[in-house]
Design a protein around this motif. Structure first.
Motif, short mmCIF file in Angstrom:
data_model
loop_
_atom_site.label_atom_id
_atom_site.label_comp_id
_atom_site.label_asym_id
_atom_site.label_seq_id
_atom_site.Cartn_x
_atom_site.Cartn_y
_atom_site.Cartn_z
N ARG A 69 0.81 -1.22 0.00
CA ARG A 69 0.00 0.00 0.00
C ARG A 69 0.84 1.27 0.00
O ARG A 69 0.30 2.38 -0.09
CB ARG A 69 -0.92 0.02 1.23
CG ARG A 69 -1.95 -1.10 1.25
CD ARG A 69 -3.00 -0.83 2.32
NE ARG A 69 -2.41 -0.72 3.65
CZ ARG A 69 -2.29 -1.73 4.51
NH1 ARG A 69 -2.70 -2.95 4.15
NH2 ARG A 69 -1.75 -1.55 5.70
N GLY A 71 2.83 2.89 -2.02
CA GLY A 71 2.79 3.83 -3.13
C GLY A 71 1.54 4.69 -3.17
O GLY A 71 1.52 5.71 -3.86
N GLU A 72 0.51 4.30 -2.45
CA GLU A 72 -0.75 5.05 -2.46
C GLU A 72 -0.74 6.21 -1.49
O GLU A 72 -1.64 7.07 -1.56
CB GLU A 72 -1.91 4.11 -2.12
CG GLU A 72 -2.00 2.88 -3.01
CD GLU A 72 -3.00 1.87 -2.48
OE1 GLU A 72 -3.66 2.18 -1.44
OE2 GLU A 72 -3.14 0.79 -3.07
N ARG A 73 0.24 6.26 -0.59
CA ARG A 73 0.16 7.23 0.51
C ARG A 73 1.46 7.99 0.71
O ARG A 73 1.82 8.34 1.83
CB ARG A 73 -0.21 6.50 1.81
CG ARG A 73 -1.48 5.65 1.70
CD ARG A 73 -1.79 4.91 2.99
NE ARG A 73 -2.02 5.82 4.10
CZ ARG A 73 -1.21 5.95 5.15
NH1 ARG A 73 -0.10 5.24 5.22
NH2 ARG A 73 -1.50 6.79 6.11
N GLU A 121 9.19 7.27 -6.40
CA GLU A 121 9.63 5.87 -6.46
C GLU A 121 10.73 5.61 -5.43
O GLU A 121 10.75 4.55 -4.78
CB GLU A 121 10.14 5.55 -7.87
CG GLU A 121 9.07 5.56 -8.95
CD GLU A 121 8.63 6.97 -9.34
OE1 GLU A 121 9.37 7.94 -9.01
OE2 GLU A 121 7.57 7.10 -9.97
N VAL A 124 9.23 5.37 -1.90
CA VAL A 124 8.58 4.08 -1.67
C VAL A 124 9.63 3.00 -1.42
O VAL A 124 9.47 2.17 -0.52
CB VAL A 124 7.69 3.71 -2.87
CG1 VAL A 124 7.19 2.28 -2.75
CG2 VAL A 124 6.52 4.68 -2.98
N ARG A 159 3.70 6.44 6.74
CA ARG A 159 3.70 6.33 5.29
C ARG A 159 5.02 6.84 4.72
O ARG A 159 5.77 7.54 5.41
CB ARG A 159 2.53 7.10 4.69
CG ARG A 159 2.51 8.60 4.99
CD ARG A 159 1.26 9.21 4.39
NE ARG A 159 1.22 10.65 4.51
CZ ARG A 159 0.31 11.42 3.91
NH1 ARG A 159 -0.63 10.87 3.18
NH2 ARG A 159 0.32 12.72 4.05
#
Length: 242
Positions: A69, A71-73, A121, A124, A159
């Motif tokens: 998850r 990459g979504e936050r 990127e 993450v 995150r």
């Protein structure tokens, strides 16, 4: 970072009664600090029934879900911020429970130079590395069982963050050099030997990271509750024995 619920942490501290404490100059350093020699670390790992890999395997499903998850936050300080919720009287609503946790280091790693922000990127990827490392317990590390009790950073609403350091000024992302007076104060405890009195209160779990500001620390052990009225804001904090 706002948590979904209160994280009340109870720590049991073992009390040791000392019949006599030798003078600072007579106190052996080995009696007061963790043993970090390579020989000691290797012996601890050899005696342990577990390895970092086996520790991670136990929590792998949960950790992998967190990383999936990520990459979504991603926190991106260059993007417009969402409009905060409002109280009934129109001010920003800060009420709730908050954690001071982050994988972003206070100082920017020297190898990053002047790079203040990761790409999305890269952020993450740095987050995934930190989660995997956090969920893989080195058996040579003396620690509380953070992960077992859901207290590791990756088990919070943490995150990824594009920032490469928490320090943003100076632009180097690093603390400026100490003044001569600061250097003298840093050396002072060593001149009399390492004693119970010269070890930090935070290191000995007597005081916590209450702030303000409450800086992120390695583990998810600092909680705050914010309560608002039209005339007052109350912050209730918890850390270590406080």
């Amino acid at each position: 970072m706002r948590a979904g619920k209160s994280c009340a942490v109870a720590l049991l501290l073992a009390a040791t009664v000392l019949s006599a404490i030798p003078a600072a100059s007579q106190t052996p350093q080995s009696a007061l600090v963790n043993q970090r020699s390579q020989e000691t670390l290797e012996a601890a790992r050899a005696a342990s029934p577990h390895t970092p890999d086996s520790a991670y395997a136990y929590f792998s499903d949960e950790a992998e879900a967190v990383m999936a998850r990520a990459g979504e936050r991603v926190w991106d300080p260059t993007q417009p911020r969402e409009e905060p919720p409002r109280t009934g009287w129109g001010t920003p609503d800060l009420q709730g429970y908050w954690l001071n946790v982050s994988y972003t280091p206070r100082e920017r790693p020297e190898e990053l130079g002047d790079k203040a922000l990761y790409t999305v990127e890269e952020a993450v990827q740095a987050f995934r590395i930190a989660v995997a490392r956090d969920a893989s317990v080195d058996p040579a590390t003396v620690h509380y069982d953070w992960t077992e009790f859901g207290m590791d950073n990756w088990q919070s609403p943490i995150r990824p963050n594009r920032r490469t350091s928490l320090v943003v000024d100076p632009p180097t992302g690093r603390f400026p050099p100490l003044t001569p007076e600061g250097m003298a104060r840093r050396r002072a405890p060593d001149q009399g030997g390492l004693t119970i009195d010269t070890r930090g209160l935070f290191e000995r779990c007597i005081t916590g990271n209450q702030g303000p500001p409450r800086l992120p620390i390695r583990q998810n052990t600092g909680e705050s509750q914010i309560i608002q009225t039209p005339d007052h804001v109350v912050m209730i904090t918890e850390a270590n024995s406080e």
